[in-house]
Write a protein that holds these residues in place. Sequence first.
Motif, mmCIF file in Angstrom:
data_model
loop_
_atom_site.group_PDB
_atom_site.id
_atom_site.type_symbol
_atom_site.label_atom_id
_atom_site.label_comp_id
_atom_site.label_asym_id
_atom_site.label_seq_id
_atom_site.Cartn_x
_atom_site.Cartn_y
_atom_site.Cartn_z
ATOM 1 N N ARG A 55 79.638 -40.084 21.835
ATOM 2 C CA ARG A 55 80.500 -40.065 20.668
ATOM 3 C C ARG A 55 79.770 -40.761 19.523
ATOM 4 O O ARG A 55 78.803 -41.472 19.738
ATOM 5 C CB ARG A 55 81.838 -40.743 20.941
ATOM 6 C CG ARG A 55 81.706 -42.208 21.371
ATOM 7 C CD ARG A 55 83.036 -42.946 21.251
ATOM 8 N NE ARG A 55 84.001 -42.553 22.246
ATOM 9 C CZ ARG A 55 85.263 -42.998 22.254
ATOM 10 N NH1 ARG A 55 85.668 -43.848 21.299
ATOM 11 N NH2 ARG A 55 86.113 -42.624 23.185
ATOM 12 N N LEU A 85 81.557 -44.416 13.146
ATOM 13 C CA LEU A 85 82.624 -43.577 12.598
ATOM 14 C C LEU A 85 83.725 -44.460 12.039
ATOM 15 O O LEU A 85 84.296 -45.286 12.756
ATOM 16 C CB LEU A 85 83.201 -42.665 13.692
ATOM 17 C CG LEU A 85 84.280 -41.687 13.244
ATOM 18 C CD1 LEU A 85 83.660 -40.581 12.389
ATOM 19 C CD2 LEU A 85 84.985 -41.072 14.456
ATOM 20 N N GLY A 137 88.737 -42.875 17.747
ATOM 21 C CA GLY A 137 88.296 -41.992 18.833
ATOM 22 C C GLY A 137 89.482 -41.452 19.594
ATOM 23 O O GLY A 137 90.628 -41.849 19.360
ATOM 24 N N TYR A 139 87.463 -36.931 14.726
ATOM 25 C CA TYR A 139 86.012 -37.038 14.595
ATOM 26 C C TYR A 139 85.465 -36.342 13.351
ATOM 27 O O TYR A 139 84.260 -36.191 13.198
ATOM 28 C CB TYR A 139 85.346 -36.472 15.849
ATOM 29 C CG TYR A 139 85.531 -37.344 17.065
ATOM 30 C CD1 TYR A 139 85.037 -38.634 17.099
ATOM 31 C CD2 TYR A 139 86.223 -36.869 18.180
ATOM 32 C CE1 TYR A 139 85.209 -39.446 18.220
ATOM 33 C CE2 TYR A 139 86.401 -37.669 19.301
ATOM 34 C CZ TYR A 139 85.894 -38.958 19.309
ATOM 35 O OH TYR A 139 86.066 -39.755 20.424
ATOM 36 N N ASN A 160 85.449 -33.253 12.400
ATOM 37 C CA ASN A 160 84.737 -31.997 12.643
ATOM 38 C C ASN A 160 85.427 -30.811 11.985
ATOM 39 O O ASN A 160 84.995 -29.671 12.161
ATOM 40 C CB ASN A 160 84.621 -31.716 14.148
ATOM 41 C CG ASN A 160 83.706 -32.704 14.846
ATOM 42 O OD1 ASN A 160 82.828 -33.297 14.221
ATOM 43 N ND2 ASN A 160 83.908 -32.893 16.141
ATOM 44 N N GLY A 170 83.727 -35.263 20.285
ATOM 45 C CA GLY A 170 82.986 -36.507 20.129
ATOM 46 C C GLY A 170 81.488 -36.270 20.148
ATOM 47 O O GLY A 170 80.733 -36.866 19.364
ATOM 48 N N ALA A 190 80.362 -34.659 16.878
ATOM 49 C CA ALA A 190 80.304 -35.679 15.828
ATOM 50 C C ALA A 190 79.064 -36.543 15.975
ATOM 51 O O ALA A 190 78.438 -36.943 14.980
ATOM 52 C CB ALA A 190 81.567 -36.535 15.868
#
Length: 511
Positions: free
Chosen positions: A10, A14, A41, A114, A116, A179, A182
């Motif tokens: 992951r 972030l 997360g 994440y 995305n 994850g 990302a």
Amino acid sequence: MEGPHTASPRPEHLGGRALSTLVDDFDLPVEGDPDGVEVTGITISSRDVQPGDIFAALAGSNVHGASFVDQAVEAGAVAIVTDRAGAEMIDVRVPVITLDEPRASLGELASWVYRNDGHTMRLFGITGTNGKTTTAFLLESILQNLGFETGLSTTAERHIGDEVVTSRLTTPEASELHGMIARMREVGVRAAVLEVSAQAIERYRVEGIRFDVVGFTNLTHDHLDDYGTMEDYFKFKLDLFTPDRAERGVVCLDTDWGRRLVEDTRIPVTTISSDREDAADWTVEVWEETAEFTSFTLTGRDNRTIEVTIPFIGRHMAMNTALAILMLVEEGFDIDAITEALDRGIRDAIPGRLERVSGESGPRVFVDYGHSPDAFEQSLKGLRAVAPGRLVMIFGADGDRDATKRRDMGRVAATHADAVVVTDYNPRFEDPASIREQVLEGVRDVDGAEFYEVSPEEDAIRKAIEVAGEDGTVLWCGPGEVDYREVRGMDDPFSAREEARRALREAGWTE
């Protein structure tokens, strides 16, 4: 013993997102106050929970994930997503989001967590019964030669730039997959190739992902323990070829199911075939096969051509390579650029896919992951075309998996090999002797078949080397690159590659 637990990749840096925004964006029913909660997360494994995570407590086949909520919260989970049954099992102070089908929503939630949900890299997806892993590795190799930092997710390995991670599932769970994507983005990956199984589509593992190009290799007898009929199996493969999941596709017509897919698809597709009479958009013609390489020409209906030499054995490897090439063509890459990338040399080995473990002298020994009748046939035909001596096959059949293919596996092996050694392969909770007998029924269907029943695998590979002789070739199908075998719920350390090398040394041959 059970295999060690490995945390899923992951992103390392972030920033958090507000849980209240997630609740508002998706109009989620929540018990508890989401205000002020930062999410970093999401995971379905209590062992993977990190501070700031959402823990998705999903219903399992044996136990509900809600049973592990206390451990998840203790590890730092700041919110729970679960179903109604799970919500009734838990009593925690963190916000609880209750959904009718949380697994179906997991991909979209993970994509949001994440970040995305914006299109940040080129994504290629590959599905089919056989050839997915090989095609994915070859596509990644060409992309690297084209100058891309790449990511890869297959049955054999996962790549995050230069990092290599061991795989356990063909396609990770949605939370793990997002994850990983990302993390790929974080290290500068600009193109990623994902192997997509039917189970991944059925179990919502690729939700929240839209591919630029998807490829279809073939559909053959496998997984009928999960799907019951080939029609049901095909339905999930077809689902990848829809506008919500992909922009366009490339389809191999070498099985009837490929032609069915072209008829039923809802996205633009390009077709490829090894048979000129299929009227495919592109045709593959193999013109040289040796023990070191296979050469072929890929010709389009517009007379565009690419001549390719690959360091692999077999016509099926040519088809896998051609599929990878055409997925790049469909993504807009220039054929001349692809040709130059191929001329720089692609990787010369795929983990556990017709992987040679023997040396220059003595019998040639290959280890392969194939465990279906079609995979056996393609590999044996490829080796037959270049094998100077006897061709001996050693294999077993999965326990607690599709038993309907076992007799066909034995029949195909005995038809295309000079001798067959039937042994064990992941018996799980079944009786190994009973599994071997079902395989042997198919072997005995072939008149005059030479066969041996040898257990355990350690003895079987030694028998196969003995039967093959100095000029022979041994194909060990099933275990491939996997370094364990499953016996009664336990993962017993075992490497076919290492065992074959030991057997060769004992017989006096180099490895």
